[in-house]
Design a protein around this motif. Structure first.
Motif, mmCIF file in Angstrom:
data_model
loop_
_atom_site.group_PDB
_atom_site.id
_atom_site.type_symbol
_atom_site.label_atom_id
_atom_site.label_comp_id
_atom_site.label_asym_id
_atom_site.label_seq_id
_atom_site.Cartn_x
_atom_site.Cartn_y
_atom_site.Cartn_z
ATOM 1 N N CYS A 68 18.083 47.382 36.577
ATOM 2 C CA CYS A 68 17.278 46.531 35.352
ATOM 3 C C CYS A 68 17.644 47.678 33.926
ATOM 4 N N ASP A 69 17.049 49.081 33.956
ATOM 5 C CA ASP A 69 17.476 49.691 32.836
ATOM 6 C C ASP A 69 19.516 50.029 32.481
ATOM 7 N N MET A 70 19.606 49.442 33.198
ATOM 8 C CA MET A 70 21.300 48.843 32.938
ATOM 9 C C MET A 70 21.494 48.218 32.457
ATOM 10 N N GLN A 71 20.766 46.709 33.347
ATOM 11 C CA GLN A 71 20.595 45.838 32.651
ATOM 12 C C GLN A 71 20.223 45.315 31.375
ATOM 13 N N ALA B 11 30.832 45.992 23.042
ATOM 14 C CA ALA B 11 29.505 46.226 23.634
ATOM 15 C C ALA B 11 29.053 46.595 25.129
ATOM 16 N N ALA B 12 29.699 45.596 26.260
ATOM 17 C CA ALA B 12 29.341 46.178 28.054
ATOM 18 C C ALA B 12 29.891 47.967 28.289
ATOM 19 N N MET B 13 30.750 47.970 27.604
ATOM 20 C CA MET B 13 31.103 49.353 27.175
ATOM 21 C C MET B 13 30.152 50.384 26.926
ATOM 22 N N GLU C 297 21.000 45.084 25.200
ATOM 23 C CA GLU C 297 20.817 45.763 23.971
ATOM 24 C C GLU C 297 22.720 45.473 23.105
ATOM 25 N N GLU C 298 23.117 46.190 23.609
ATOM 26 C CA GLU C 298 24.165 46.474 22.983
ATOM 27 C C GLU C 298 25.028 44.948 22.243
#
Length: 189
Positions: A105-108, A63-65, A113-114
């Motif tokens: 913040c967009d990356m986090q 999910a993180a990937m 979301e994943e």
């Protein structure tokens, strides 16, 4: 059942860690009762997952990937001393982010979301990217000195770090403090 406390974080450069240690030395002059973060444990937490099984770490890593690859790599600047809940009532001491905060913040959010899709919902709190410096153990009269030093160093600059990958860590609490073990990477797109 075998479980491990896990979190996802962004590493910072050794230079940022060195500069953060410089600020810790300045703040420690207050003699407030603070548990300072060791340089090897400095990171910016993206998501705390709590206790997970080894099987769940595989899903978490995937999910993180997926979330990380949705965001292009970028640089961010660590600067500005502050505290949670606020500078007048400090509990957690930190360095904030100036340049790159929105992209961070967009990356986090993309990673969160994943993670939500596999059963790890986002917290209700607004994400505030920060590099933790220490936590107040107990309030003492010296806390006022610490508050003044935080205000004095409100514009402290620790430097620039690249955001190229998020890391998945296992956390084990030991007598001297937490020990973090890298268990996975999630490269940005």
């Amino acid at each position: 059942m075998n479980v491990t406390r896990c979190f996802i974080a962004m590493a910072v450069t050794d230079e940022v860690k060195r500069r953060a240690q410089d600020l810790i030395r300045l703040l420690a002059a207050s003699e407030a009762d603070v548990k300072w973060v060791e340089p090897e444990n400095m990171h910016i937490t993206l998501s705390f997952l709590g206790d997970v099984t080894p099987e769940e770490t595989v899903d978490i890593s995937r999910a993180a990937m997926r979330g990380a690859e949705r965001v292009a790599s970028f640089d961010f600047t660590i600067a500005g001393a502050g505290a949670f809940p606020d500078i007048e009532r400090p509990r957690t001491l930190w360095l904030g982010m100036t340049q790159g905060e929105e992209r961070f913040c967009d990356m986090q959010h993309a990673i969160a979301e994943e993670l939500a899709d596999i059963g790890y919902p986002e917290t209700a709190r607004k994400f505030h990217p920060h590099l933790s410096l220490g936590r107040i153990k107990r309030p003492t009269p010296q806390l006022k000195n610490l508050t003044e030093l935080l205000k004095e160093h409100a514009h402290f600059e620790a430097g620039v770090s690249p955001a190229m990958e998020a890391s998945i860590y296992a956390s084990q609490l030991e007598r001297r403090g937490p020990k973090y073990t890298l268990i996975g990477h999630a490269e940005l797109g």
